[in-house]
Design a protein around this motif. Sequence first.
Motif, PDB file in Angstrom:
ATOM      1  N   ILE A  58     -44.897 -68.232 -16.389  1.00 27.40           N
ATOM      2  CA  ILE A  58     -43.435 -68.143 -16.388  1.00 27.40           C
ATOM      3  C   ILE A  58     -43.082 -67.254 -15.199  1.00 27.40           C
ATOM      4  O   ILE A  58     -43.449 -66.080 -15.172  1.00 27.40           O
ATOM      5  N   VAL A  59     -42.410 -67.815 -14.202  1.00 25.58           N
ATOM      6  CA  VAL A  59     -42.201 -67.077 -12.955  1.00 25.58           C
ATOM      7  C   VAL A  59     -40.775 -66.581 -12.764  1.00 25.58           C
ATOM      8  O   VAL A  59     -40.480 -65.886 -11.793  1.00 25.58           O
ATOM      9  N   SER A  60     -39.891 -66.914 -13.676  1.00 22.31           N
ATOM     10  CA  SER A  60     -38.505 -66.470 -13.574  1.00 22.31           C
ATOM     11  C   SER A  60     -38.326 -65.101 -14.225  1.00 22.31           C
ATOM     12  O   SER A  60     -38.552 -64.937 -15.430  1.00 22.31           O
ATOM     13  N   VAL A  61     -37.926 -64.123 -13.433  1.00 28.65           N
ATOM     14  CA  VAL A  61     -37.671 -62.786 -13.969  1.00 28.65           C
ATOM     15  C   VAL A  61     -36.521 -62.806 -14.979  1.00 28.65           C
ATOM     16  O   VAL A  61     -36.649 -62.245 -16.077  1.00 28.65           O
ATOM     17  N   PRO A  62     -35.370 -63.454 -14.671  1.00 27.41           N
ATOM     18  CA  PRO A  62     -34.298 -63.524 -15.673  1.00 27.41           C
ATOM     19  C   PRO A  62     -34.752 -64.191 -16.978  1.00 27.41           C
ATOM     20  O   PRO A  62     -34.400 -63.740 -18.069  1.00 27.41           O
ATOM     21  N   TYR A  63     -35.552 -65.254 -16.868  1.00 28.49           N
ATOM     22  CA  TYR A  63     -36.044 -65.927 -18.072  1.00 28.49           C
ATOM     23  C   TYR A  63     -36.934 -64.983 -18.875  1.00 28.49           C
ATOM     24  O   TYR A  63     -36.883 -64.956 -20.105  1.00 28.49           O
ATOM     25  N   SER A  64     -37.749 -64.201 -18.168  1.00 30.58           N
ATOM     26  CA  SER A  64     -38.647 -63.279 -18.864  1.00 30.58           C
ATOM     27  C   SER A  64     -37.866 -62.219 -19.638  1.00 30.58           C
ATOM     28  O   SER A  64     -38.298 -61.782 -20.705  1.00 30.58           O
ATOM     29  N   ILE A  65     -36.737 -61.804 -19.086  1.00 29.18           N
ATOM     30  CA  ILE A  65     -35.899 -60.802 -19.763  1.00 29.18           C
ATOM     31  C   ILE A  65     -35.294 -61.392 -21.037  1.00 29.18           C
ATOM     32  O   ILE A  65     -35.190 -60.726 -22.068  1.00 29.18           O
ATOM     33  N   GLU A  66     -34.941 -62.676 -20.980  1.00 30.43           N
ATOM     34  CA  GLU A  66     -34.362 -63.351 -22.144  1.00 30.43           C
ATOM     35  C   GLU A  66     -35.426 -63.769 -23.153  1.00 30.43           C
ATOM     36  O   GLU A  66     -35.135 -63.927 -24.338  1.00 30.43           O
ATOM     37  N   HIS A  67     -36.668 -63.958 -22.685  1.00 28.07           N
ATOM     38  CA  HIS A  67     -37.750 -64.432 -23.559  1.00 28.07           C
ATOM     39  C   HIS A  67     -39.007 -63.565 -23.354  1.00 28.07           C
ATOM     40  O   HIS A  67     -40.034 -64.038 -22.867  1.00 28.07           O
ATOM     41  N   PRO A  68     -38.918 -62.289 -23.732  1.00 25.40           N
ATOM     42  CA  PRO A  68     -40.043 -61.380 -23.469  1.00 25.40           C
ATOM     43  C   PRO A  68     -41.321 -61.753 -24.213  1.00 25.40           C
ATOM     44  O   PRO A  68     -42.415 -61.652 -23.658  1.00 25.40           O
ATOM     45  N   GLN A  69     -41.223 -62.185 -25.461  1.00 25.01           N
ATOM     46  CA  GLN A  69     -42.422 -62.508 -26.235  1.00 25.01           C
ATOM     47  C   GLN A  69     -43.129 -63.733 -25.654  1.00 25.01           C
ATOM     48  O   GLN A  69     -44.355 -63.744 -25.493  1.00 25.01           O
ATOM     49  N   GLU A  70     -42.363 -64.770 -25.317  1.00 31.10           N
ATOM     50  CA  GLU A  70     -42.947 -65.969 -24.725  1.00 31.10           C
ATOM     51  C   GLU A  70     -43.607 -65.648 -23.384  1.00 31.10           C
ATOM     52  O   GLU A  70     -44.695 -66.149 -23.071  1.00 31.10           O
ATOM     53  N   THR A  71     -42.961 -64.789 -22.601  1.00 28.30           N
ATOM     54  CA  THR A  71     -43.522 -64.396 -21.306  1.00 28.30           C
ATOM     55  C   THR A  71     -44.848 -63.674 -21.484  1.00 28.30           C
ATOM     56  O   THR A  71     -45.812 -63.923 -20.745  1.00 28.30           O
TER      57      THR A  71
END
Length: 321
Positions: A89-102
């Motif tokens: 997962i390379v999107s920083v904004p996505y990682s902030i919204e989905h920390p567990q999945e990241t």
Amino acid sequence: MSKTSALPGCLVTGAAGFVASHLVERLLSLDLEVVGVDNFFSGHWENMASFMDHPHFHFYEYSVNRPHLLATLLKAHPRLTYCFHLAAIVSVPYSIEHPQETMEVNYQATASLVQEASQLAFESFVFAGSAAEYGNDQRLPLEEQYASAETEHLSPYGGAKFYASQCVAEAPCGVALRFFNIYGPRQDPASPYSGVISRFVDLALSGKPLTIFGDGLQTRDFIYVSDVVEAYLHAAGLRGAVVLPFRGIYNVGAGKAVTVLDLAKSILKLTDNTESLTFLGERAGDIRHSLAAVKCFQNETGWSPQISLLDGLHRTLSWAR
């Protein structure tokens, strides 16, 4: 799907991605068998168009979370020897919204893969780390030991990459490469996590003003994609004088700081774009300065970047046109 071959085998995860697709092309050019894996979370079929029908390429639409992934692929391709793990997962904004999945994809899946690679006696497992592992550390140039358990990461993406790099470096066959700002052909300017160069190139060729957040004096370390690919090969012992097993954590960058303002002006000049620059407010969480200390990797492997920023911009513009 199976194509028999006596060639040494390389697994590339995230094969439909920007960097990984260039890596696959290069490995095939060396007459190696390549197995590509991607679930198209962020990759694109068109990135693989140049090699999808290559007789030594095999593709599987798998997620890196798949249990016993390496063992499964090894049954079909018993000559697999090297693993290049770029899927994430390379999107920083996505990682902030989905920390567990990241954390599950970027750290836990990596830990499982490198453990499996060690058990299956892979010669090398090379992991795509990130400059985000340093958080907002401003001790420039950034040296590998600066990232630690005490580092305050700015996103789950940076944290997961850090813990994954640590895990990979502890494996007998593991090398983690912390890449700085990669650019070049196939980097999607429409992507929310694309690099500033691809966005600037897209705007400039469209005759639009380039948008800069802040004053433009923030600096970045830009590395062209072909130099990144060669770094992967050196780390795996496929180029240069590295003797396997080669392990550890290493920075990969150009080792040169460039301001975003100077970058924008260069791209405007190269594209004969007469539009002015547009300045907006600083974005929250943006790092002010970033610069890689690259001597460790250079000294250990003999690798060094070959493509200047100007040459890289010319190549990227030619592709974009």
